[in-house]
Design a protein around this motif. Sequence first.
Motif, PDB file in Angstrom:
ATOM      1  N   ALA A  24     -49.446  19.188-103.695  1.00  0.00           N
ATOM      2  CA  ALA A  24     -48.672  18.044-104.171  1.00  0.00           C
ATOM      3  C   ALA A  24     -49.322  16.728-103.771  1.00  0.00           C
ATOM      4  N   MET A  25     -49.702  16.593-102.517  1.00  0.00           N
ATOM      5  CA  MET A  25     -50.209  15.325-102.019  1.00  0.00           C
ATOM      6  C   MET A  25     -51.418  14.829-102.807  1.00  0.00           C
ATOM      7  N   PRO A  26     -52.471  15.613-102.976  1.00  0.00           N
ATOM      8  CA  PRO A  26     -53.619  15.057-103.699  1.00  0.00           C
ATOM      9  C   PRO A  26     -53.314  14.756-105.165  1.00  0.00           C
ATOM     10  N   SER A  27     -52.517  15.594-105.792  1.00  0.00           N
ATOM     11  CA  SER A  27     -52.202  15.385-107.211  1.00  0.00           C
ATOM     12  C   SER A  27     -51.337  14.149-107.427  1.00  0.00           C
ATOM     13  N   ILE A  28     -50.264  14.045-106.677  1.00  0.00           N
ATOM     14  CA  ILE A  28     -49.356  12.913-106.847  1.00  0.00           C
ATOM     15  C   ILE A  28     -50.004  11.629-106.339  1.00  0.00           C
ATOM     16  N   SER A  29     -50.713  11.699-105.220  1.00  0.00           N
ATOM     17  CA  SER A  29     -51.383  10.509-104.686  1.00  0.00           C
ATOM     18  C   SER A  29     -52.414   9.967-105.669  1.00  0.00           C
ATOM     19  N   ARG A 132     -44.358   8.239-117.142  1.00  0.00           N
ATOM     20  CA  ARG A 132     -43.623   9.469-117.500  1.00  0.00           C
ATOM     21  C   ARG A 132     -44.454  10.714-117.168  1.00  0.00           C
ATOM     22  N   GLU A 133     -45.752  10.650-117.400  1.00  0.00           N
ATOM     23  CA  GLU A 133     -46.631  11.771-117.041  1.00  0.00           C
ATOM     24  C   GLU A 133     -46.602  12.007-115.525  1.00  0.00           C
ATOM     25  N   THR A 134     -46.631  10.917-114.773  1.00  0.00           N
ATOM     26  CA  THR A 134     -46.575  11.034-113.314  1.00  0.00           C
ATOM     27  C   THR A 134     -45.224  11.583-112.880  1.00  0.00           C
ATOM     28  N   HIS A 135     -44.164  11.174-113.559  1.00  0.00           N
ATOM     29  CA  HIS A 135     -42.823  11.699-113.258  1.00  0.00           C
ATOM     30  C   HIS A 135     -42.793  13.215-113.476  1.00  0.00           C
ATOM     31  N   ALA A 136     -43.390  13.670-114.571  1.00  0.00           N
ATOM     32  CA  ALA A 136     -43.434  15.123-114.842  1.00  0.00           C
ATOM     33  C   ALA A 136     -44.201  15.850-113.734  1.00  0.00           C
ATOM     34  N   LEU A 137     -45.266  15.249-113.238  1.00  0.00           N
ATOM     35  CA  LEU A 137     -46.025  15.835-112.135  1.00  0.00           C
ATOM     36  C   LEU A 137     -45.156  15.923-110.882  1.00  0.00           C
ATOM     37  N   CYS A 138     -44.385  14.866-110.620  1.00  0.00           N
ATOM     38  CA  CYS A 138     -43.480  14.875-109.471  1.00  0.00           C
ATOM     39  C   CYS A 138     -42.425  15.969-109.620  1.00  0.00           C
ATOM     40  N   ASP A 139     -41.906  16.125-110.833  1.00  0.00           N
ATOM     41  CA  ASP A 139     -40.926  17.184-111.086  1.00  0.00           C
ATOM     42  C   ASP A 139     -41.532  18.553-110.800  1.00  0.00           C
ATOM     43  N   GLU A 140     -42.782  18.730-111.207  1.00  0.00           N
ATOM     44  CA  GLU A 140     -43.479  20.001-110.993  1.00  0.00           C
ATOM     45  C   GLU A 140     -43.557  20.355-109.507  1.00  0.00           C
ATOM     46  N   PHE A 141     -43.745  19.342-108.650  1.00  0.00           N
ATOM     47  CA  PHE A 141     -43.890  19.578-107.214  1.00  0.00           C
ATOM     48  C   PHE A 141     -42.603  19.336-106.433  1.00  0.00           C
ATOM     49  N   GLY A 142     -41.522  18.977-107.131  1.00  0.00           N
ATOM     50  CA  GLY A 142     -40.245  18.750-106.450  1.00  0.00           C
ATOM     51  C   GLY A 142     -40.203  17.463-105.648  1.00  0.00           C
ATOM     52  N   ASP A 143     -41.000  16.469-106.030  1.00  0.00           N
ATOM     53  CA  ASP A 143     -41.029  15.193-105.329  1.00  0.00           C
ATOM     54  C   ASP A 143     -40.002  14.257-105.960  1.00  0.00           C
ATOM     55  N   ALA A 145     -38.246  11.878-104.550  1.00  0.00           N
ATOM     56  CA  ALA A 145     -38.303  10.486-104.086  1.00  0.00           C
ATOM     57  C   ALA A 145     -39.244   9.665-104.965  1.00  0.00           C
ATOM     58  N   THR A 146     -40.434  10.193-105.232  1.00  0.00           N
ATOM     59  CA  THR A 146     -41.375   9.471-106.095  1.00  0.00           C
ATOM     60  C   THR A 146     -40.838   9.404-107.510  1.00  0.00           C
ATOM     61  N   ALA A 147     -40.245  10.494-107.991  1.00  0.00           N
ATOM     62  CA  ALA A 147     -39.674  10.503-109.345  1.00  0.00           C
ATOM     63  C   ALA A 147     -38.606   9.419-109.486  1.00  0.00           C
ATOM     64  N   SER A 148     -37.798   9.262-108.464  1.00  0.00           N
ATOM     65  CA  SER A 148     -36.744   8.252-108.492  1.00  0.00           C
ATOM     66  C   SER A 148     -37.326   6.841-108.580  1.00  0.00           C
ATOM     67  N   LEU A 149     -38.362   6.578-107.808  1.00  0.00           N
ATOM     68  CA  LEU A 149     -39.021   5.269-107.882  1.00  0.00           C
ATOM     69  C   LEU A 149     -39.590   5.038-109.276  1.00  0.00           C
ATOM     70  N   LEU A 150     -40.225   6.052-109.831  1.00  0.00           N
ATOM     71  CA  LEU A 150     -40.817   5.938-111.161  1.00  0.00           C
ATOM     72  C   LEU A 150     -39.769   5.615-112.216  1.00  0.00           C
ATOM     73  N   GLU A 151     -38.587   6.166-112.067  1.00  0.00           N
ATOM     74  CA  GLU A 151     -37.532   5.898-113.053  1.00  0.00           C
ATOM     75  C   GLU A 151     -37.205   4.404-113.114  1.00  0.00           C
ATOM     76  N   SER A 152     -37.157   3.751-111.989  1.00  0.00           N
ATOM     77  CA  SER A 152     -36.905   2.302-111.970  1.00  0.00           C
ATOM     78  C   SER A 152     -38.070   1.540-112.581  1.00  0.00           C
ATOM     79  N   TRP A 153     -39.299   1.949-112.259  1.00  0.00           N
ATOM     80  CA  TRP A 153     -40.470   1.251-112.786  1.00  0.00           C
ATOM     81  C   TRP A 153     -40.615   1.468-114.297  1.00  0.00           C
ATOM     82  N   ILE A 154     -40.233   2.647-114.760  1.00  0.00           N
ATOM     83  CA  ILE A 154     -40.238   2.915-116.209  1.00  0.00           C
ATOM     84  C   ILE A 154     -39.252   1.971-116.894  1.00  0.00           C
ATOM     85  N   ASP A 155     -38.064   1.843-116.330  1.00  0.00           N
ATOM     86  CA  ASP A 155     -37.061   0.948-116.910  1.00  0.00           C
ATOM     87  C   ASP A 155     -37.575  -0.492-116.943  1.00  0.00           C
TER      88      ASP A 155
END
Length: 171
Positions: A24-29, A132-143, A145-155
Amino acid sequence: MVIEKINIRSGPSCQTPSGLGLNAMPSISAALTTLLADMFALYVKTKNFHWHVSGPHFRDYHLMLDEQATQILATTDPIAERVRKLGGTTLRSIANIGRLQRVLDNDADCVSPLEMLKELRGDNVKLTAHMRETHALCDEFGDIATASLLESWIDEAEGRAWFLFESSGRS
């Protein structure tokens, strides 16, 4: 419950344990660091257009672009800090940004105000797709917290694209 073994080396370590798993760390980072490069590139482009806009709607466009640049810059620290919380490393230089950015620079001497707005709208739409692609990656790894931040930035990016669309005469 499965507890993942964390590799602890003797001596100082640059990695912060995140608990998300080794892959998760290298992919999401990496995805967040590229997003951070895009944010810096979009910030500079938005400020460029803010400084160089002219014409009958100068004041409105000038103020809108300044507000948007401020919003974009405000995302940079949370993105970089999220990378560090995950145990990754992030941008270190302007050259690093240049190597990673997907938002294209605009060095033209003269750009019409409507072209500025259209270009920035397109950049924000593409940025939204990357988030959105990064959000899907976060979903894949169960992250979550990052997905939540991305949702605000997407908005926020969708909001910027909407303002740019409406300000450009819906073209």
